[in-house]
Design a protein around this motif. Structure first.
Motif, PDB file in Angstrom:
ATOM      1  N   ASP A 105      10.308  -3.974   3.657  1.00 17.18           N
ATOM      2  CA  ASP A 105      11.281  -2.916   2.982  1.00 17.18           C
ATOM      3  C   ASP A 105      10.652  -1.624   2.661  1.00 17.18           C
ATOM      4  O   ASP A 105       9.338  -1.621   2.710  1.00 17.18           O
ATOM      5  CB  ASP A 105      11.568  -3.726   1.385  1.00 17.18           C
ATOM      6  CG  ASP A 105      12.378  -4.943   1.602  1.00 17.18           C
ATOM      7  OD1 ASP A 105      13.216  -4.915   2.650  1.00 17.18           O
ATOM      8  OD2 ASP A 105      12.119  -5.895   0.768  1.00 17.18           O
ATOM      9  N   PHE A 106      11.286  -0.766   2.366  1.00 21.52           N
ATOM     10  CA  PHE A 106      10.826   0.600   2.055  1.00 21.52           C
ATOM     11  C   PHE A 106      10.103   0.709   0.700  1.00 21.52           C
ATOM     12  O   PHE A 106       8.919   1.372   0.690  1.00 21.52           O
ATOM     13  CB  PHE A 106      12.014   1.521   1.684  1.00 21.52           C
ATOM     14  CG  PHE A 106      11.681   3.098   1.367  1.00 21.52           C
ATOM     15  CD1 PHE A 106      11.003   3.779   2.192  1.00 21.52           C
ATOM     16  CD2 PHE A 106      11.923   3.194  -0.074  1.00 21.52           C
ATOM     17  CE1 PHE A 106      10.712   5.263   1.585  1.00 21.52           C
ATOM     18  CE2 PHE A 106      11.436   4.511  -0.520  1.00 21.52           C
ATOM     19  CZ  PHE A 106      11.072   5.474   0.386  1.00 21.52           C
ATOM     20  N   GLU A 107      10.437  -0.319  -0.234  1.00 20.01           N
ATOM     21  CA  GLU A 107       9.614  -0.264  -1.505  1.00 20.01           C
ATOM     22  C   GLU A 107       9.168  -1.759  -1.677  1.00 20.01           C
ATOM     23  O   GLU A 107      10.034  -2.634  -1.615  1.00 20.01           O
ATOM     24  CB  GLU A 107      10.222   0.184  -2.867  1.00 20.01           C
ATOM     25  CG  GLU A 107       9.784   0.284  -3.855  1.00 20.01           C
ATOM     26  CD  GLU A 107      10.494   1.196  -4.974  1.00 20.01           C
ATOM     27  OE1 GLU A 107      10.282   2.043  -5.316  1.00 20.01           O
ATOM     28  OE2 GLU A 107      11.588   0.241  -5.189  1.00 20.01           O
ATOM     29  N   ILE A 108       7.882  -1.975  -2.041  1.00 13.23           N
ATOM     30  CA  ILE A 108       7.746  -3.309  -2.419  1.00 13.23           C
ATOM     31  C   ILE A 108       6.798  -3.669  -3.869  1.00 13.23           C
ATOM     32  O   ILE A 108       6.347  -2.613  -4.342  1.00 13.23           O
ATOM     33  CB  ILE A 108       6.517  -3.929  -1.358  1.00 13.23           C
ATOM     34  CG1 ILE A 108       5.276  -3.133  -1.533  1.00 13.23           C
ATOM     35  CG2 ILE A 108       7.158  -3.859  -0.043  1.00 13.23           C
ATOM     36  CD1 ILE A 108       4.009  -3.455  -0.628  1.00 13.23           C
ATOM     37  N   GLU A 109       7.044  -4.555  -4.583  1.00 15.92           N
ATOM     38  CA  GLU A 109       6.193  -4.980  -5.727  1.00 15.92           C
ATOM     39  C   GLU A 109       4.918  -5.265  -5.581  1.00 15.92           C
ATOM     40  O   GLU A 109       4.533  -6.100  -4.507  1.00 15.92           O
ATOM     41  CB  GLU A 109       7.106  -6.105  -6.420  1.00 15.92           C
ATOM     42  CG  GLU A 109       6.505  -6.389  -7.837  1.00 15.92           C
ATOM     43  CD  GLU A 109       7.392  -7.517  -8.347  1.00 15.92           C
ATOM     44  OE1 GLU A 109       7.283  -7.547  -9.765  1.00 15.92           O
ATOM     45  OE2 GLU A 109       8.008  -8.293  -7.542  1.00 15.92           O
ATOM     46  N   THR A 139       5.552  -1.008  -8.683  1.00  7.46           N
ATOM     47  CA  THR A 139       6.088  -0.958  -7.420  1.00  7.46           C
ATOM     48  C   THR A 139       5.467   0.356  -6.645  1.00  7.46           C
ATOM     49  O   THR A 139       5.016   1.095  -7.188  1.00  7.46           O
ATOM     50  CB  THR A 139       7.758  -0.678  -7.284  1.00  7.46           C
ATOM     51  OG1 THR A 139       7.897   0.465  -8.264  1.00  7.46           O
ATOM     52  CG2 THR A 139       8.309  -2.019  -8.049  1.00  7.46           C
ATOM     53  N   ILE A 140       5.553   0.226  -5.420  1.00  6.16           N
ATOM     54  CA  ILE A 140       4.896   1.183  -4.307  1.00  6.16           C
ATOM     55  C   ILE A 140       5.928   1.408  -3.270  1.00  6.16           C
ATOM     56  O   ILE A 140       6.615   0.537  -2.893  1.00  6.16           O
ATOM     57  CB  ILE A 140       3.758   1.156  -3.799  1.00  6.16           C
ATOM     58  CG1 ILE A 140       3.374  -0.130  -3.009  1.00  6.16           C
ATOM     59  CG2 ILE A 140       2.407   0.937  -5.081  1.00  6.16           C
ATOM     60  CD1 ILE A 140       2.084  -0.263  -2.448  1.00  6.16           C
ATOM     61  N   ASN A 141       6.010   2.595  -2.567  1.00 11.49           N
ATOM     62  CA  ASN A 141       7.050   2.794  -1.327  1.00 11.49           C
ATOM     63  C   ASN A 141       6.371   3.311  -0.461  1.00 11.49           C
ATOM     64  O   ASN A 141       5.088   3.895  -0.463  1.00 11.49           O
ATOM     65  CB  ASN A 141       8.273   3.617  -1.708  1.00 11.49           C
ATOM     66  CG  ASN A 141       7.853   5.013  -2.184  1.00 11.49           C
ATOM     67  OD1 ASN A 141       7.542   5.741  -1.435  1.00 11.49           O
ATOM     68  ND2 ASN A 141       8.139   5.304  -3.595  1.00 11.49           N
ATOM     69  N   ALA A 142       6.923   3.508   0.841  1.00 13.31           N
ATOM     70  CA  ALA A 142       6.572   3.961   1.988  1.00 13.31           C
ATOM     71  C   ALA A 142       6.120   5.695   2.174  1.00 13.31           C
ATOM     72  O   ALA A 142       5.392   5.982   2.941  1.00 13.31           O
ATOM     73  CB  ALA A 142       7.437   3.564   3.286  1.00 13.31           C
ATOM     74  N   GLY A 143       6.807   6.280   1.062  1.00 10.92           N
ATOM     75  CA  GLY A 143       6.425   7.522   1.216  1.00 10.92           C
ATOM     76  C   GLY A 143       7.010   8.543   2.358  1.00 10.92           C
ATOM     77  O   GLY A 143       6.515   9.401   2.695  1.00 10.92           O
ATOM     78  N   TYR A 166      15.450   7.443   6.605  1.00 12.84           N
ATOM     79  CA  TYR A 166      15.123   6.099   6.638  1.00 12.84           C
ATOM     80  C   TYR A 166      16.431   5.488   6.732  1.00 12.84           C
ATOM     81  O   TYR A 166      17.368   5.659   6.085  1.00 12.84           O
ATOM     82  CB  TYR A 166      14.516   5.570   5.254  1.00 12.84           C
ATOM     83  CG  TYR A 166      14.161   3.983   5.268  1.00 12.84           C
ATOM     84  CD1 TYR A 166      13.397   3.405   6.242  1.00 12.84           C
ATOM     85  CD2 TYR A 166      15.392   3.481   4.435  1.00 12.84           C
ATOM     86  CE1 TYR A 166      13.491   1.774   6.215  1.00 12.84           C
ATOM     87  CE2 TYR A 166      15.073   2.008   4.607  1.00 12.84           C
ATOM     88  CZ  TYR A 166      14.111   1.278   5.399  1.00 12.84           C
ATOM     89  OH  TYR A 166      14.349   0.022   5.343  1.00 12.84           O
ATOM     90  N   TRP A 219       3.877  -3.778   6.321  1.00 14.89           N
ATOM     91  CA  TRP A 219       3.165  -3.579   5.252  1.00 14.89           C
ATOM     92  C   TRP A 219       1.722  -4.555   5.100  1.00 14.89           C
ATOM     93  O   TRP A 219       1.998  -5.760   5.653  1.00 14.89           O
ATOM     94  CB  TRP A 219       3.546  -3.990   3.701  1.00 14.89           C
ATOM     95  CG  TRP A 219       4.623  -3.030   3.223  1.00 14.89           C
ATOM     96  CD1 TRP A 219       5.844  -2.993   3.347  1.00 14.89           C
ATOM     97  CD2 TRP A 219       4.391  -1.882   2.347  1.00 14.89           C
ATOM     98  NE1 TRP A 219       6.504  -1.990   2.883  1.00 14.89           N
ATOM     99  CE2 TRP A 219       5.610  -1.418   2.141  1.00 14.89           C
ATOM    100  CE3 TRP A 219       3.181  -1.343   2.023  1.00 14.89           C
ATOM    101  CZ2 TRP A 219       5.499  -0.098   1.508  1.00 14.89           C
ATOM    102  CZ3 TRP A 219       3.160  -0.062   1.192  1.00 14.89           C
ATOM    103  CH2 TRP A 219       4.426   0.496   1.094  1.00 14.89           C
TER     104      TRP A 219
END
Length: 778
Positions: A586-590, A557-561, A567, A575
């Protein structure tokens, strides 16, 4: 140009071809007769003596110079003298073959090279002669033609034969070339007179180029110039020496020729030069000038002709010209010799202009302001007529006519009276002019656009404003031709100075006022716009993330940071992966794959932030094979690996790793090879044993000692499946040895091989490879 000879035409209609093409003659006339009787043929040019003739030796009647007859053809001259860089027999039309002749010991000409500042000439045809003239000018007409004129071919831009008409006083050694492009000092060549060549070069003096020649041309050359005139200034009754010369340049290929019109070598005079549009010096509409002989000789009589028709009662040495045409003067001198002068006159198009009005923005409604006068430049042209450029503006009409005292600051002229009238002087490219009035008026107006916002990229209150986008917002309020300009201060705006660039960074943090003027020939807008800087969301910077793949980890997973907890659902998140938008918000994605992930965050105020996350995947190294090679008593170890990783290697230590997968100069012994993944995956350890097991030489002399070469493969884990190969120094296999057999006796197909070094390759059943060499000694 491609040439195709249509043979049947020669057999079916030979009389037609003769009538359409020039005919040449190399036998009837001597060189003296060609010059004195054909080219000159005048009692007013005396003491004509040919002093030198050079041409190609073709071992027969063919010559490279002679007489030509073009009567009944389309060639501009009916007859005359010609010089060529090849056989003149091959210059006769039609243009269906390549004139491309050579002859033994046919040299170039150093005088031509000096006069034209060229070198390396060959195949020079030369006729030199002396003459005396009673006039102060002589001239003759000529045409240059060449096979090096090649239509739509860049060779036309680069290659040309050379020719010159060189003249000097009899007692002088320095020649002057008079075969020049008119009104220049440029020699006439293929490369100096030709039209535009596609994918080759621009046109050069193309008004003097006549035509590309096809198979209907009366001469056998690809192209030719128009009729040109060579003119020389002479001292009456002085003797001059002339050298007519043409030569190939670099080599004999692609011949050229120059045609001299019969009887055209004559006394001449200068009537002041042609006044042509192509020369950029035509007369202006309605202009009248005087042309003629500037220094008439006593006792001379005159005849004037316009377009070859004698002008009645025109018997003076000069004439007033008010119409376009070709004017010729024939002056009969006191000794009954006739001198000729000719000039062509063209007129420029009449100027079509009108008076104009210019309106500028006035900040205080007093009718006085600054004017950019050049905003009116296009207003003086009447529709459907060509635009006439404005050269300058003047306060007084008389100054405009005399072209004195122009207004110096035309972009910031300060009116001294309401509705002041000034004057514009308009000139075309030939210097023809008209003077028209310009009325200056002032006006004041405002706009409905009051603010313009951009987002801050670093949250410091300063940002780059694209004022062209503001200009687009304002354009519906002004005309299409209005120029919208921006200024930082009121003073700059009213003075039209220090205009802001379209890429403008505010000088006051977060909020600043600028001034806007939209000016055409009238004032369409004068207002203030507030620039506002809005803040976007702050995100983490660019990030590189590496994941190690194994059986337990297949996604991450990574996120928008976000750097804050701001938020919420009012944010818009987009993305992308490798430039392709994903259907994720989403704020975080797989993450399932490697790639460059790009996230765009738009806050509720419309400001966007972006960041990149470079996701890479690595793997633990998989050892595929290990190769051990022995050279000069030392060994090398090569490790072959599989896996999607970037690996480095170390031998018996974890302190020093190397990029190379080969270890050199390894002595026999036990080792551990460490294979490290540089992106953080697990380091692999491999045990390697280097043994000294193979003989370094053998002596196959049947003395019972070392008569065969046989490696002890059992020490390296060899078995009956082991492959043992022997190669000579050229890489040819000379023996495959059976494991645990008798070895190799130094022969190949029953023939003893010589003393030398030989190489072995041993491949174990598990794929491990040993390489090295040994010596055969006899």
């Amino acid at each position: 140009m491609m040439k195709y000879a249509i043979v049947f035409v020669f057999f079916l209609v030979p009389f037609l071809i003769d009538a359409q093409n020039i005919q040449v003659d190399t036998n009837t006339y001597t060189a003296q007769q060609l010059i004195e009787d054909i080219l000159i043929d005048s009692d007013c040019i005396t003491n004509v003596e040919v002093t030198n003739v050079v041409g190609g030796n073709f071992s027969g009647a063919d010559q490279s110079y002679g007489f030509f007859d073009a009567a009944g053809t389309s060639f501009p001259f009916k007859k005359g003298v010609m010089l060529s860089t090849g056989k003149i027999q091959n210059t006769q039309g039609p243009n269906t073959t390549l004139s491309d002749d050579d002859a033994p010991n046919w040299d170039g000409d150093s005088d031509l090279e000096t006069a034209l500042n060229e070198s390396n000439t060959t195949n020079a045809t030369i006729i030199e002669f002396d003459f005396t003239s009673v006039a102060n000018q002589i001239s003759f007409k000529y045409i240059f033609a060449s096979e090096e004129y090649q239509e739509n071919n860049s060779n036309t831009c680069n290659y040309s034969d050379l020719f010159g008409f060189l003249i000097r006083p009899i007692n002088s050694a320095e020649y002057t070339n008079i075969a020049l492009v008119p009104n220049t000092q440029t020699p006439v060549k293929v490369t100096t007179v030709h039209p535009f060549i596609p994918n080759g070069c621009a046109a050069q003096n193309d008004i003097y180029f006549e035509s590309w020649n096809d198979a209907t041309a009366p001469i056998n050359f690809n192209g030719q110039t128009k009729v040109l005139t060579a003119t020389a200034i002479t001292i009456p009754n002085e003797t001059y020496h002339v050298k007519l010369v043409i030569a190939d340049e670099q080599n004999y290929r692609y011949d050229s020729a120059v045609f001299l019109e019969a009887g055209s070598f004559q006394l001449s005079m200068d009537l002041g030069g042609d006044r042509l549009i192509s020369n950029n010096n035509p007369l202006c509409f309605g202009e009248i000038i005087e042309i003629g002989e500037s220094n008439p000789a006593s006792g001379s009589t005159y005849k004037w002709f316009k377009n070859n028709i004698e002008i009645p009662l025109a018997t003076n040495s000069t004439i007033m010209v008010s119409e376009a045409g070709t004017y010729r003067l024939e002056t009969t001198l006191g000794n009954n010799c006739i001198s000729y002068g000719e000039t062509m006159i063209e007129y420029a198009e009449e100027l079509h202009t009108t008076k104009a009005y210019l309106e500028s923005c006035d900040n205080d409604t007093d009718g006085l302001t600054f004017f950019d006068l050049h905003l009116a430049d296009s207003l003086f042209t009447i529709d459907s007529f060509s635009m006439v450029p404005v050269k300058n503006y003047y306060v007084l009409e008389s100054d405009a006519i005399q072209r004195i005292n122009p207004i110096s600051n035309t972009t910031k002229f300060s009116a001294t009276l309401p509705n002041q009238i000034i004057f514009a002087r308009l000139e075309n490219e030939y210097g023809c002019f008209a003077v028209e009035p310009l009325t200056l008026t002032a006006n004041y107006t405002t706009s409905n656009i009051t603010s313009f916002e951009v987002c801050d990229v670093d949250n410091d209150g300063f940002a780059m404003f694209n004022l062209n986008e503001l200009r687009i917002l304002l354009e519906p309020e002004v005309s299409q031709s209005a120029e919208i300009m921006f200024y930082a201060s009121y003073e700059d705006a009213v003075n039209h100075s220090n205009q802001l660039s379209d890429s403008y960074t505010n000088s006051a943090a977060f909020i600043e006022e600028i001034y806007v003027i939209a000016q055409t020939t009238s004032c369409e807008l004068f207002t203030i716009v507030t620039l506002k800087v809005l803040s976007p969301e702050e995100l983490l910077p660019y990030e590189e993330i590496t994941f190690c793949l194994d059986d337990n980890n297949t996604s991450f997973t990574i996120n928008a940071g976000f750097l804050s907890d701001t938020y919420n659902e009012n944010y818009i998140i987009v993305w992308e992966k490798d430039g392709v938008e994903l259907e994720l918000d989403d704020f975080e994605i797989e993450v399932l794959e490697t790639g460059l992930y790009h996230v765009i965050v738009t806050n509720p105020y419309g400001c966007t932030s972006e960041r990149n996350i470079d996701v890479t995947i690595s793997e633990v190294a998989i050892v595929d094979a290990i190769y051990i090679e022995e050279v000069n008593g030392l060994n090398s170890i090569e490790v072959s690996t599989l896996g999607d990783g970037n690996y480095t290697y170390a031998l018996d230590t974890i302190e020093i790793f190397q990029e190379s997968n080969v270890f050199l100069n390894v002595i026999p012994g036990d080792y551990i090879i460490f294979i490290k993944d540089n992106k953080g995956c697990e380091t692999v350890e491999v045990f390697v044993e280097v043994l000294e097991t193979f003989p370094k030489f053998f002596t196959p002399n049947n003395d019972g000692y070392n008569d065969t070469w046989s490696p002890s493969i059992e020490k390296i884990g060899g078995n009956l499946a082991t492959k043992i190969y022997v190669f000579d120094r050229f890489g040819k296999m000379v023996k495959e040895i059976i494991p645990f057999g008798l070895g190799w006796d130094g022969t190949f197909n029953g023939v003893m091989l010589p003393s030398a070094d030989y190489w072995y390759k041993i491949v174990l059943e598990n794929g491990k490879v040993f390489n090295g060499h040994f010596s055969l000694k006899r």
